[in-house]
Enzyme design. Structure first.
Site, short mmCIF file in Angstrom:
data_model
loop_
_atom_site.label_atom_id
_atom_site.label_comp_id
_atom_site.label_asym_id
_atom_site.label_seq_id
_atom_site.Cartn_x
_atom_site.Cartn_y
_atom_site.Cartn_z
N CYS A 54 0.85 -1.57 0.02
CA CYS A 54 0.14 0.19 0.18
C CYS A 54 0.75 1.27 0.00
O CYS A 54 0.75 2.28 -0.71
CB CYS A 54 -0.84 -0.02 1.26
N HIS A 158 -2.40 1.17 7.12
CA HIS A 158 -2.56 1.20 5.50
C HIS A 158 -2.22 2.67 5.32
O HIS A 158 -2.32 3.66 6.01
CB HIS A 158 -4.07 0.89 5.37
N ASP A 176 -8.52 4.69 -1.60
CA ASP A 176 -7.97 3.37 -1.24
C ASP A 176 -7.33 2.69 -2.25
O ASP A 176 -7.91 2.36 -3.19
CB ASP A 176 -8.97 2.62 -0.40
#
Length: 445
Positions: A54, A158, A176
């Site tokens: 990520c 994240h 995201d």
């Protein structure tokens, strides 16, 4: 057959970007001018290719949105940022298993030509002000590191970019990068602020956000290839003000001092600075054994150089096999370009008074360089001179010309290293303790 998953529903406290409410917020943000960063980001938006990527994916999205030329080939003839190109600071194998911390993220960003300001423990109003300001531009971007559980999602730490701010609902649009799991969503500023508070299990420190823009340095800095890791070696700048004083800078500027007199004066100062930064190296009188086998693109050891083949005066070139480096995927042209830059950097470093002071200390057998101060492209003395010049720049930015730095290549590297010093944990915490003795909270870097 092992259990598998197909996406997760968003918690009810979050608003899906594609929902009617999500679209309404987006349209209003566009009209208010607080969704300007959305458009360059969405042009480059991608899904992370590995579960722990990520950070790298968010970074490649932002680097491409900033239109930074990676100066190396992605595929075919094309230069473009992708996750596999972001292999400085940490080996990809490590990231694939452990992910990245916010400090790793910032290091990789700076290594690839971006300015990255890490903010931890920001007040709610500061975070709101930052995202509103940055979402109103096309040239700066914010990547947030947050705890998923804090906003009702599954998982833990994240990274993702923030693309828009909606004033009426005080919410931000999070793009995201794990699109296989959650779609982009709107969350309130308060929710995301609280999601940065839980400690990162690796660093034992709060998460935060990174404000990014194109680096003023103008080119990809070489500092990562010098293997300087300020967090690992425990570099503390606490003693620097006592070593680099304003009186010293004034004396160095005196025109009636000869070069030899300046070198003699600097020798003691340089010796003190080297002792300052090598405190956690274990000490001892053994000289550094010279360059280690560090890949031209990666921080980690690639191919060990046999002891008998290490030269005292000139560093070994990375091993080559046809048109490729044996220890990574660098092309022959990449290697030649890197070697050319380092050749110029070495030549300029040798002209500085700091280098000459180091040579004097060596000749007097009064210099003990730490083992970590090595580079495959530079001798330990050359590497030390660049680091000491960066420390001088951090303490006295106007002193470089007086120290014999007159060329852009060396100055660029010094500025890059100084930025790395200023953003190191030890430097930030030290400065906070100076400002608020007994109450060392973290500052905006």
């Amino acid at each position: 057959m092992s259990k598998s998953f197909y996406r997760r529903p968003l918690p009810s406290s979050l608003v899906a970007f594609s929902s009617a409410e999500g679209r309404r917020r987006f349209n209003e943000a566009v009209c208010d001018g607080t969704a300007e960063s959305f458009f360059p980001l969405v042009e480059q938006f991608q899904t992370q290719s590995e579960p722990a990527y990520c950070g790298l994916t968010s970074l490649s999205v932002v680097l491409n949105a900033l239109a930074i030329d990676p100066q190396r080939v992605w595929k075919g003839p094309w230069r473009w940022f992708s996750e596999e190109l972001l292999d400085c600071c940490l080996p990809l194998e490590h990231v694939m298993t452990n992910g990245t911390t916010i400090d790793d993220f910032a290091c990789i960003a700076r290594c690839n030509g971006a300015s990255a300001a890490v903010i931890r423990n920001a007040q709610l109003h500061t975070f709101r002000q930052d995202v509103e300001e940055i979402c109103s531009t096309e040239s700066r971007f914010t990547v947030i590191s947050f705890d998923r559980k804090s906003i009702g999602q599954t998982g833990s730490g994240h990274f993702s970019p923030i693309a828009a701010f909606h004033r009426a609902t005080d919410s931000v649009l999070v793009l995201d990068v794990a699109r296989f799991k959650y779609s982009p969503f709107w969350a309130t500023v308060t929710q995301m602020h609280e999601a940065m508070a839980p400690l990162d299990t690796d660093t034992k420190r709060p998460r935060g956000y990174v404000n990014m823009s194109r680096s003023a340095i103008g080119s990809v800095p070489l500092s990562c290839r010098l293997r300087f890791s300020f967090e690992t070696i425990g570099l503390s700048m606490k003693g620097v003000p006592e070593v680099i004083t304003s009186e010293l800078v004034e004396v160095m500027r005196k025109s009636d001092l000869s070069e030899d007199e300046k070198i003699d004066l600097l020798a003691t100062v340089v010796s003190d600075l080297i002792k300052l930064v090598s405190g956690l190296d274990g000490g001892g009188k053994d000289k550094s054994k010279g360059p280690t086998g560090i890949c031209c693109k990666k921080m980690h050891a690639a191919v060990a150089i046999p002891e008998s083949s290490r030269a005292e005066d000139s560093p070994e070139s990375p091993p080559k096999n046809g048109n490729k480096c044996d220890s990574c995927s660098c092309s022959k042209s990449d290697l030649e370009s890197i070697e050319s830059i380092f050749s110029e950097l070495r030549a300029q470093a040798r002209q500085s008074l700091v280098y000459k002071a180091l040579v004097k200390l060596e000749s007097d057998e009064d210099l003990c360089l730490p083992e970590w101060l090595t580079s495959i492209h530079m001798t330990p003395t050359e590497s030390a001179s660049v680091l000491v010049l960066a420390i001088f720049y951090t303490g006295a930015p106007d002193s470089l010309r007086d120290l014999g730095v007159r060329n852009l290549v060396l100055r660029t590297e010094i500025v890059a290293l100084a930025e790395q010093i200023r953003n190191s944990e030890h430097y930030v915490l030290c400065k906070e303790r100076e400002l608020h003795p007994g109450n060392p909270k973290e500052l905006v870097v």
